[in-house]
Write a protein that holds these residues in place. Structure first.
Motif, mmCIF file in Angstrom:
data_model
loop_
_atom_site.group_PDB
_atom_site.id
_atom_site.type_symbol
_atom_site.label_atom_id
_atom_site.label_comp_id
_atom_site.label_asym_id
_atom_site.label_seq_id
_atom_site.Cartn_x
_atom_site.Cartn_y
_atom_site.Cartn_z
ATOM 1 N N GLU A 224 62.188 87.226 34.530
ATOM 2 C CA GLU A 224 62.567 85.839 34.295
ATOM 3 C C GLU A 224 62.697 85.115 35.638
ATOM 4 O O GLU A 224 62.853 85.736 36.694
ATOM 5 N N ILE A 225 62.665 83.794 35.568
ATOM 6 C CA ILE A 225 62.656 82.999 36.789
ATOM 7 C C ILE A 225 63.911 83.224 37.631
ATOM 8 O O ILE A 225 63.865 83.176 38.867
ATOM 9 N N GLU A 226 65.066 83.498 36.990
ATOM 10 C CA GLU A 226 66.301 83.730 37.752
ATOM 11 C C GLU A 226 66.166 84.963 38.643
ATOM 12 O O GLU A 226 66.645 84.972 39.793
ATOM 13 N N GLN A 227 65.539 86.000 38.111
ATOM 14 C CA GLN A 227 65.340 87.207 38.915
ATOM 15 C C GLN A 227 64.303 86.974 40.013
ATOM 16 O O GLN A 227 64.485 87.415 41.161
ATOM 17 N N VAL A 228 63.234 86.263 39.682
ATOM 18 C CA VAL A 228 62.192 85.987 40.667
ATOM 19 C C VAL A 228 62.748 85.146 41.819
ATOM 20 O O VAL A 228 62.435 85.381 42.995
ATOM 21 N N GLU A 229 63.593 84.192 41.481
ATOM 22 C CA GLU A 229 64.199 83.339 42.515
ATOM 23 C C GLU A 229 64.974 84.171 43.524
ATOM 24 O O GLU A 229 64.836 83.988 44.745
ATOM 25 N N ARG A 230 65.773 85.105 43.034
ATOM 26 C CA ARG A 230 66.559 85.941 43.934
ATOM 27 C C ARG A 230 65.642 86.903 44.723
ATOM 28 O O ARG A 230 65.815 87.096 45.930
ATOM 29 N N VAL A 231 64.689 87.516 44.043
ATOM 30 C CA VAL A 231 63.786 88.462 44.708
ATOM 31 C C VAL A 231 63.033 87.790 45.851
ATOM 32 O O VAL A 231 62.982 88.320 46.976
ATOM 33 N N LEU A 232 62.467 86.622 45.609
ATOM 34 C CA LEU A 232 61.684 85.942 46.647
ATOM 35 C C LEU A 232 62.579 85.472 47.786
ATOM 36 O O LEU A 232 62.158 85.464 48.953
ATOM 37 N N SER A 233 63.806 85.095 47.469
ATOM 38 C CA SER A 233 64.734 84.664 48.518
ATOM 39 C C SER A 233 65.025 85.805 49.488
ATOM 40 O O SER A 233 65.008 85.626 50.712
ATOM 41 N N VAL A 234 65.296 86.993 48.937
ATOM 42 C CA VAL A 234 65.589 88.142 49.791
ATOM 43 C C VAL A 234 64.333 88.609 50.519
ATOM 44 O O VAL A 234 64.390 89.025 51.685
ATOM 45 N N MET A 235 63.179 88.526 49.867
ATOM 46 C CA MET A 235 61.925 88.866 50.544
ATOM 47 C C MET A 235 61.680 87.950 51.743
ATOM 48 O O MET A 235 61.220 88.398 52.797
ATOM 49 N N MET A 236 62.007 86.695 51.592
ATOM 50 C CA MET A 236 61.772 85.741 52.681
ATOM 51 C C MET A 236 62.598 86.091 53.915
ATOM 52 O O MET A 236 62.113 86.031 55.046
ATOM 53 N N THR A 237 63.852 86.458 53.689
ATOM 54 C CA THR A 237 64.738 86.706 54.831
ATOM 55 C C THR A 237 64.720 88.148 55.324
ATOM 56 O O THR A 237 65.050 88.408 56.484
ATOM 57 N N SER A 238 64.310 89.093 54.455
ATOM 58 C CA SER A 238 64.482 90.498 54.810
ATOM 59 C C SER A 238 63.271 91.374 54.503
ATOM 60 O O SER A 238 63.288 92.565 54.825
ATOM 61 N N GLY A 239 62.247 90.829 53.881
ATOM 62 C CA GLY A 239 61.132 91.662 53.444
ATOM 63 C C GLY A 239 60.364 92.323 54.566
ATOM 64 O O GLY A 239 59.771 93.387 54.375
ATOM 65 N N MET A 240 60.374 91.704 55.766
ATOM 66 C CA MET A 240 59.634 92.280 56.898
ATOM 67 C C MET A 240 60.578 92.900 57.930
ATOM 68 O O MET A 240 60.264 93.008 59.113
ATOM 69 N N TYR A 241 61.779 93.271 57.457
ATOM 70 C CA TYR A 241 62.754 94.023 58.258
ATOM 71 C C TYR A 241 63.109 93.320 59.564
ATOM 72 O O TYR A 241 63.465 92.142 59.583
ATOM 73 N N ASP A 242 62.972 94.060 60.690
ATOM 74 C CA ASP A 242 63.364 93.511 61.982
ATOM 75 C C ASP A 242 62.324 92.567 62.561
ATOM 76 O O ASP A 242 62.462 92.090 63.687
ATOM 77 N N ASP A 243 61.263 92.275 61.800
ATOM 78 C CA ASP A 243 60.264 91.277 62.205
ATOM 79 C C ASP A 243 60.379 90.035 61.330
ATOM 80 O O ASP A 243 59.513 89.163 61.366
ATOM 81 N N ALA A 244 61.457 89.940 60.543
ATOM 82 C CA ALA A 244 61.575 88.884 59.533
ATOM 83 C C ALA A 244 61.594 87.491 60.146
ATOM 84 O O ALA A 244 60.968 86.558 59.624
ATOM 85 N N GLY A 245 62.320 87.312 61.257
ATOM 86 C CA GLY A 245 62.400 85.976 61.851
ATOM 87 C C GLY A 245 61.065 85.476 62.324
ATOM 88 O O GLY A 245 60.673 84.325 62.066
#
Length: 604
Positions: A224-245
């Motif tokens: 559902e969109i509520e789960q996708v919203e949270r998943v993409l938010s965390v992927m944006m800030t943390s999905g690429m680990y220490d290269d995220a910024g």
């Protein structure tokens, strides 16, 4: 015609292939060492179209790219608050296998690092007769649009080399984050990491997230969109680990990498991107995958800041010129030719903003046109913004069409293409209205079909199509009742509101029919030329002229005046009856055509 986007991806694959940096993941089953030369790129849109180049169908292990999807499943099972009690949503700034736990609670920093992923998978339980690993694989399969499975060989070798992850699981258990057997949590985590996917699978999984959790190809809702919203938010800030910024700054898309060589990125509402290339950098991400995403983000304007500035767009392709004709009233012969060869000219209407998604849809619509289409009209009157990608793609389309002896025609009134190659000489024909563009295309099409089909300069009344039902002797006799009239350019021949002034036959020149629209503006309804008639419709409107007829250049007429009609009816009632039948037939054909055109315009 090959899509410019497909060609771009092929060129990008060749260019990035030259990057030989990085080392493939060293842990693999015997004889299953990854090939560092493997390289594939897939781009899937939210309407289910997939562009693919290179090794896009070669299977590999999903590894850490599994984390956001399992995170979504845990959110669906327990809700956001319950999952947040176990796993935080803060970027750790640490490598993926770092022990990033809150000192007092033991809560992992986020669900994308290994500690967070172990906590997440421990929350996913069996249900409905299905084990937790089966439920996880079912979710991945829904997102990919096909049945996926794990590799036992990969699982076994990962299990033998997971001391650090095992210790993480027991550490989480000591804090109460994992409330079940920590070894079982590790096993389930490694089973999800062993799922075998292709680059195409990952692109569709990314597109499912981009599409709010619904698979664009199957239409099945995975999250559902509520789960996708949270998943993409965390992927944006943390999905690429220490290269995220660095990733957010240069790529600007929620993303996740895996040591199997895969990279997944999501442009919400527009597309999903996947890259497969085994050599990894120091962050555990694919070297070519990262470079490809950076290049695509820049070249295709896929950074979330650029994408967020544009609204939705709609592309409506494939309308022919006989469905939306110009205001030139053609002869029967011309109309028949245009009807027969209608598909050689196609109109594509675009509304909204031409960012990545709109540009991709437009490029695909043009590329999918039949090779017989010689004239491609793109109506951009309802486009608000036209990004540099759209301009670049339009220029590429123009070059490709020209190389194939085809032509691009544009309708654009906002100046969005000013100071581009499209507007520079010789450029492409750019019209301010659809009528002008379609008139141009009709003339081009008629000219290409033969000069004898071209607009006649002079048509004697006996040869008028309106009188076709009469024989030669009857037409000659009818002309004897007519009087000649000549008008200069700009003369008002008949004015709205005047009483019936007779039937006017155009011998040479052109006449514009002008009316007043609901806003009170004067608009040209059509243009009449040699061999056509006007004035007779006033008989059906209380004997009053409904439109204004204005000469375009010098005009020569023969007019059957009201007095001449009375004389004809008295002298030769049979000929008068035949005349009215012929004029009624001509008017019916004209009105019927206008009604069909209006129906198309209302639906378009």
């Amino acid at each position: 015609m090959e899509s410019p986007i497909q060609r771009y991806l092929e060129e990008l694959l060749n260019e990035v292939s030259g990057n030989v940096m990085g080392t493939p993941y060293s842990i693999h089953p015997p004889g299953g060492a990854p090939d560092p030369q493997d390289f594939g790129i897939c781009l899937a849109t939210v309407d289910g179209h997939v562009y693919s180049v290179g090794a896009s169908d070669k299977a590999f292990s999903i590894q850490s790219i599994s984390k956001p999807f399992s995170y979504g499943l845990a959110l669906a099972d327990h809700g956001i608050d319950a999952v947040d009690e176990k796993v935080d949503v803060e970027p750790s700034g640490d490598p993926f296998n770092e022990i990033s736990l809150a000192p007092e609670t033991g809560r992992p920093a986020n669900a994308m690092i290994n500690a967070g992923a172990l906590a997440v998978v421990s929350m996913i339980k069996g249900s409905g007769g299905k084990s937790a690993p089966r439920r996880i694989m079912d979710l991945y399969s829904k997102c990919a649009g096909r049945r996926l499975s794990g590799s036992k060989a990969v699982f076994d070798v990962e299990m033998r080399d997971s001391d650090r992850n095992h210790s993480l699981a027991y550490l989480l258990s000591s804090f109460g984050i994992i409330d079940d057997n920590p070894t079982r949590a590790l096993e389930n985590y490694l089973r999800q990491c062993s799922a075998q996917v292709t680059c195409r699978d990952l692109a569709m999984m990314a597109a499912t997230l981009a599409n709010g959790g619904t698979n664009p190809s199957t239409g099945e809702t995975a999250l559902e969109i509520e789960q996708v919203e949270r998943v993409l938010s965390v992927m944006m800030t943390s999905g690429m680990y220490d290269d995220a910024g660095s990733w957010v700054s240069s790529v600007g898309m929620p993303a996740k990498s895996g040591v199997g060589g895969g990279t997944l990125a999501v442009l919400p509402g527009q597309a999903g991107l996947a890259v497969f290339s085994p050599p990894l950098d120091a962050h555990g991400s694919s070297v070519r995958g990262s470079e490809t995403c950076r290049r695509l983000s820049t070249d295709m304007e896929m950074h979330f800041v650029r994408a967020a500035t544009s609204g939705n767009s709609t592309v409506r392709p494939g309308v022919g010129i006989t469905q939306l004709p110009s205001r030139i009233r053609r002869t029967e012969e011309q109309a028949e030719m245009l009807e027969h060869f209608n598909e050689r000219c196609q109109i594509i209407e675009v509304t909204g903003d031409l960012a990545f998604a709109g540009t991709e849809s437009l490029v695909r619509a043009v590329s999918d046109l039949d090779d017989e289409v010689a004239l491609v009209v793109i109506d951009m009157q309802q486009v608000n913004e036209c990004g540099s990608l759209a301009v670049q793609m339009l220029e590429t389309l123009e070059h490709r069409l020209t190389a194939d002896n085809r032509q691009l025609v544009l309708i654009e009134r906002r100046g969005l293409l000013d100071n581009t190659q499209l507007s520079a000489e010789p450029g492409v024909p750019i019209f301010l209205s659809r009528g002008g563009a379609v008139e141009y295309c009709e003339n081009r099409l008629l000219a290409a079909l033969g000069t004898d089909i071209g607009e006649p300069n002079r048509v004697q009344v006996p040869d008028s199509p309106a009188l076709a039902p009469l024989d030669e002797e009857q037409r000659t006799r009818l002309v004897s009742y007519m009087e000649p009239r000549n008008h200069d350019d700009g003369d008002i021949i008949r004015r709205v509101g005047q009483r019936f002034g007779g039937v006017h036959f155009i011998v040479s020149g052109q006449v514009n029919t002008i009316a007043t629209d609901p806003q009170g503006d004067r608009v040209r309804l059509n243009t009449l030329s040699a061999g056509m008639t006007f004035g007779e419709l006033a008989l059906g409107s209380d004997d009053r002229q409904e439109t204004t007829e204005k000469a375009v250049g010098a005009v020569e007429l023969l007019v059957l005046t009201p007095e001449a009609i009375e004389a004809l009816e008295a002298d030769d009632p049979q000929l008068a009856l035949l005349l009215w039948r012929a004029l009624t037939r001509d008017a019916y054909l004209l009105v019927d055509r206008y009604l069909r055109e209006t129906a198309v315009r209302l639906n378009y």
